[in-house]
Design a protein around this motif. Structure first.
Motif, PDB file in Angstrom:
ATOM      1  N   VAL A  27       0.828  -1.212   0.000  1.00 40.92           N
ATOM      2  CA  VAL A  27       0.000   0.000   0.000  1.00 40.92           C
ATOM      3  C   VAL A  27       0.863   1.265   0.000  1.00 40.92           C
ATOM      4  O   VAL A  27       0.635   2.150  -0.824  1.00 40.92           O
ATOM      5  CB  VAL A  27      -1.016  -0.029   1.162  1.00 40.92           C
ATOM      6  CG1 VAL A  27      -1.709   1.304   1.309  1.00 40.92           C
ATOM      7  CG2 VAL A  27      -2.027  -1.141   0.946  1.00 40.92           C
ATOM      8  N   PRO A  28       1.862   1.401   0.864  1.00 40.92           N
ATOM      9  CA  PRO A  28       2.684   2.616   0.804  1.00 40.92           C
ATOM     10  C   PRO A  28       3.418   2.771  -0.533  1.00 40.92           C
ATOM     11  O   PRO A  28       3.565   3.890  -1.027  1.00 40.92           O
ATOM     12  CB  PRO A  28       3.693   2.438   1.943  1.00 40.92           C
ATOM     13  CG  PRO A  28       3.046   1.478   2.871  1.00 40.92           C
ATOM     14  CD  PRO A  28       2.228   0.568   2.021  1.00 40.92           C
ATOM     15  N   ALA A  29       3.833   1.670  -1.117  1.00 38.83           N
ATOM     16  CA  ALA A  29       4.517   1.751  -2.413  1.00 38.83           C
ATOM     17  C   ALA A  29       3.569   2.274  -3.486  1.00 38.83           C
ATOM     18  O   ALA A  29       3.965   3.093  -4.324  1.00 38.83           O
ATOM     19  CB  ALA A  29       5.060   0.382  -2.800  1.00 38.83           C
ATOM     20  N   PHE A  30       2.321   1.823  -3.469  1.00 41.40           N
ATOM     21  CA  PHE A  30       1.339   2.318  -4.442  1.00 41.40           C
ATOM     22  C   PHE A  30       1.031   3.797  -4.198  1.00 41.40           C
ATOM     23  O   PHE A  30       0.855   4.557  -5.148  1.00 41.40           O
ATOM     24  CB  PHE A  30       0.057   1.498  -4.392  1.00 41.40           C
ATOM     25  CG  PHE A  30       0.206   0.108  -4.947  1.00 41.40           C
ATOM     26  CD1 PHE A  30       0.853  -0.111  -6.145  1.00 41.40           C
ATOM     27  CD2 PHE A  30      -0.303  -0.967  -4.254  1.00 41.40           C
ATOM     28  CE1 PHE A  30       0.983  -1.387  -6.665  1.00 41.40           C
ATOM     29  CE2 PHE A  30      -0.175  -2.254  -4.764  1.00 41.40           C
ATOM     30  CZ  PHE A  30       0.472  -2.468  -5.970  1.00 41.40           C
ATOM     31  N   VAL A  32       3.079   6.098  -2.871  1.00 40.92           N
ATOM     32  CA  VAL A  32       4.241   6.877  -3.326  1.00 40.92           C
ATOM     33  C   VAL A  32       4.276   6.937  -4.850  1.00 40.92           C
ATOM     34  O   VAL A  32       4.523   7.997  -5.441  1.00 40.92           O
ATOM     35  CB  VAL A  32       5.549   6.274  -2.759  1.00 40.92           C
ATOM     36  CG1 VAL A  32       6.764   6.890  -3.423  1.00 40.92           C
ATOM     37  CG2 VAL A  32       5.606   6.459  -1.264  1.00 40.92           C
ATOM     38  N   THR A  33       4.008   5.815  -5.500  1.00 44.54           N
ATOM     39  CA  THR A  33       3.982   5.788  -6.963  1.00 44.54           C
ATOM     40  C   THR A  33       2.905   6.717  -7.507  1.00 44.54           C
ATOM     41  O   THR A  33       3.139   7.446  -8.478  1.00 44.54           O
ATOM     42  CB  THR A  33       3.746   4.353  -7.468  1.00 44.54           C
ATOM     43  OG1 THR A  33       4.768   3.506  -6.931  1.00 44.54           O
ATOM     44  CG2 THR A  33       3.755   4.291  -8.975  1.00 44.54           C
ATOM     45  N   GLY A  34       1.742   6.715  -6.889  1.00 39.05           N
ATOM     46  CA  GLY A  34       0.661   7.594  -7.323  1.00 39.05           C
ATOM     47  C   GLY A  34       1.023   9.061  -7.175  1.00 39.05           C
ATOM     48  O   GLY A  34       0.725   9.876  -8.056  1.00 39.05           O
ATOM     49  N   VAL A  35       1.676   9.417  -6.080  1.00 36.39           N
ATOM     50  CA  VAL A  35       2.084  10.809  -5.861  1.00 36.39           C
ATOM     51  C   VAL A  35       3.116  11.225  -6.908  1.00 36.39           C
ATOM     52  O   VAL A  35       3.039  12.324  -7.465  1.00 36.39           O
ATOM     53  CB  VAL A  35       2.632  10.992  -4.427  1.00 36.39           C
ATOM     54  CG1 VAL A  35       3.323  12.333  -4.266  1.00 36.39           C
ATOM     55  CG2 VAL A  35       1.514  10.836  -3.413  1.00 36.39           C
ATOM     56  N   ILE A  36       4.063  10.350  -7.190  1.00 40.20           N
ATOM     57  CA  ILE A  36       5.085  10.673  -8.189  1.00 40.20           C
ATOM     58  C   ILE A  36       4.456  10.857  -9.568  1.00 40.20           C
ATOM     59  O   ILE A  36       4.780  11.811 -10.287  1.00 40.20           O
ATOM     60  CB  ILE A  36       6.178   9.584  -8.213  1.00 40.20           C
ATOM     61  CG1 ILE A  36       6.993   9.652  -6.923  1.00 40.20           C
ATOM     62  CG2 ILE A  36       7.078   9.728  -9.436  1.00 40.20           C
ATOM     63  CD1 ILE A  36       7.950   8.507  -6.728  1.00 40.20           C
ATOM     64  N   ILE A  37       3.539   9.965  -9.936  1.00 38.67           N
ATOM     65  CA  ILE A  37       2.866  10.097 -11.235  1.00 38.67           C
ATOM     66  C   ILE A  37       2.075  11.394 -11.295  1.00 38.67           C
ATOM     67  O   ILE A  37       2.079  12.095 -12.316  1.00 38.67           O
ATOM     68  CB  ILE A  37       1.964   8.873 -11.491  1.00 38.67           C
ATOM     69  CG1 ILE A  37       2.838   7.649 -11.751  1.00 38.67           C
ATOM     70  CG2 ILE A  37       1.019   9.115 -12.661  1.00 38.67           C
ATOM     71  CD1 ILE A  37       2.075   6.349 -11.817  1.00 38.67           C
ATOM     72  N   HIS A  38       1.415  11.770 -10.213  1.00 38.30           N
ATOM     73  CA  HIS A  38       0.652  13.024 -10.177  1.00 38.30           C
ATOM     74  C   HIS A  38       1.578  14.226 -10.383  1.00 38.30           C
ATOM     75  O   HIS A  38       1.260  15.134 -11.160  1.00 38.30           O
ATOM     76  CB  HIS A  38      -0.093  13.132  -8.846  1.00 38.30           C
ATOM     77  CG  HIS A  38      -0.763  14.444  -8.651  1.00 38.30           C
ATOM     78  ND1 HIS A  38      -1.900  14.801  -9.332  1.00 38.30           N
ATOM     79  CD2 HIS A  38      -0.440  15.504  -7.868  1.00 38.30           C
ATOM     80  CE1 HIS A  38      -2.251  16.020  -8.970  1.00 38.30           C
ATOM     81  NE2 HIS A  38      -1.376  16.461  -8.076  1.00 38.30           N
ATOM     82  N   ILE A  39       2.706  14.243  -9.707  1.00 39.00           N
ATOM     83  CA  ILE A  39       3.645  15.362  -9.818  1.00 39.00           C
ATOM     84  C   ILE A  39       4.197  15.461 -11.240  1.00 39.00           C
ATOM     85  O   ILE A  39       4.289  16.554 -11.812  1.00 39.00           O
ATOM     86  CB  ILE A  39       4.781  15.219  -8.785  1.00 39.00           C
ATOM     87  CG1 ILE A  39       4.221  15.420  -7.377  1.00 39.00           C
ATOM     88  CG2 ILE A  39       5.914  16.199  -9.068  1.00 39.00           C
ATOM     89  CD1 ILE A  39       5.191  15.081  -6.271  1.00 39.00           C
ATOM     90  N   VAL A  40       4.546  14.324 -11.829  1.00 40.35           N
ATOM     91  CA  VAL A  40       5.098  14.329 -13.188  1.00 40.35           C
ATOM     92  C   VAL A  40       4.059  14.833 -14.183  1.00 40.35           C
ATOM     93  O   VAL A  40       4.364  15.659 -15.058  1.00 40.35           O
ATOM     94  CB  VAL A  40       5.594  12.909 -13.569  1.00 40.35           C
ATOM     95  CG1 VAL A  40       5.891  12.812 -15.047  1.00 40.35           C
ATOM     96  CG2 VAL A  40       6.821  12.555 -12.750  1.00 40.35           C
ATOM     97  N   ARG A  41       2.818  14.350 -14.068  1.00 38.60           N
ATOM     98  CA  ARG A  41       1.766  14.798 -14.996  1.00 38.60           C
ATOM     99  C   ARG A  41       1.506  16.292 -14.846  1.00 38.60           C
ATOM    100  O   ARG A  41       1.331  17.005 -15.837  1.00 38.60           O
ATOM    101  CB  ARG A  41       0.490  14.004 -14.765  1.00 38.60           C
ATOM    102  CG  ARG A  41       0.617  12.550 -15.196  1.00 38.60           C
ATOM    103  CD  ARG A  41      -0.647  11.801 -15.006  1.00 38.60           C
ATOM    104  NE  ARG A  41      -1.604  12.297 -15.991  1.00 38.60           N
ATOM    105  CZ  ARG A  41      -2.900  12.076 -15.941  1.00 38.60           C
ATOM    106  NH1 ARG A  41      -3.408  11.372 -14.962  1.00 38.60           N
ATOM    107  NH2 ARG A  41      -3.704  12.539 -16.867  1.00 38.60           N
ATOM    108  N   LYS A  42       1.494  16.780 -13.605  1.00 41.38           N
ATOM    109  CA  LYS A  42       1.261  18.207 -13.365  1.00 41.38           C
ATOM    110  C   LYS A  42       2.393  19.035 -13.973  1.00 41.38           C
ATOM    111  O   LYS A  42       2.146  20.071 -14.613  1.00 41.38           O
ATOM    112  CB  LYS A  42       1.155  18.453 -11.859  1.00 41.38           C
ATOM    113  CG  LYS A  42       0.901  19.875 -11.488  1.00 41.38           C
ATOM    114  CD  LYS A  42       0.826  20.034  -9.988  1.00 41.38           C
ATOM    115  CE  LYS A  42       0.706  21.486  -9.607  1.00 41.38           C
ATOM    116  NZ  LYS A  42       0.785  21.689  -8.166  1.00 41.38           N
TER     117      LYS A  42
END
Length: 59
Positions: A27-30, A32-42
């Motif tokens: 769960v924490p890995a998912f 963190v991955t979601g936050v990174i993807i959000h930052i990159v897309r933004k």
């Protein structure tokens, strides 16, 4: 024959238990991955908008 069916059922239950115990590790890995993807897309969206504004200003 019955004893092997019981043994197989016990193995399946043991596997299911370990999967449930592994969920908190993923769960924490998912997250963190979601936050990174959000930052990159933004960041990419902002770069596109900035490039469009620069191109409009050049015209």
């Amino acid at each position: 024959m019955l004893s092997s069916a019981v043994a197989l059922d016990e193995v399946v239950r043991a596997t299911d238990g370990s999967l449930v115990l592994a969920i908190p590790a993923f769960v924490p890995a998912f997250i963190v991955t979601g936050v990174i993807i959000h930052i990159v897309r933004k960041d990419r969206r902002e770069e596109r908008e900035e490039a469009a504004r620069a191109a409009a200003a050049d015209n």
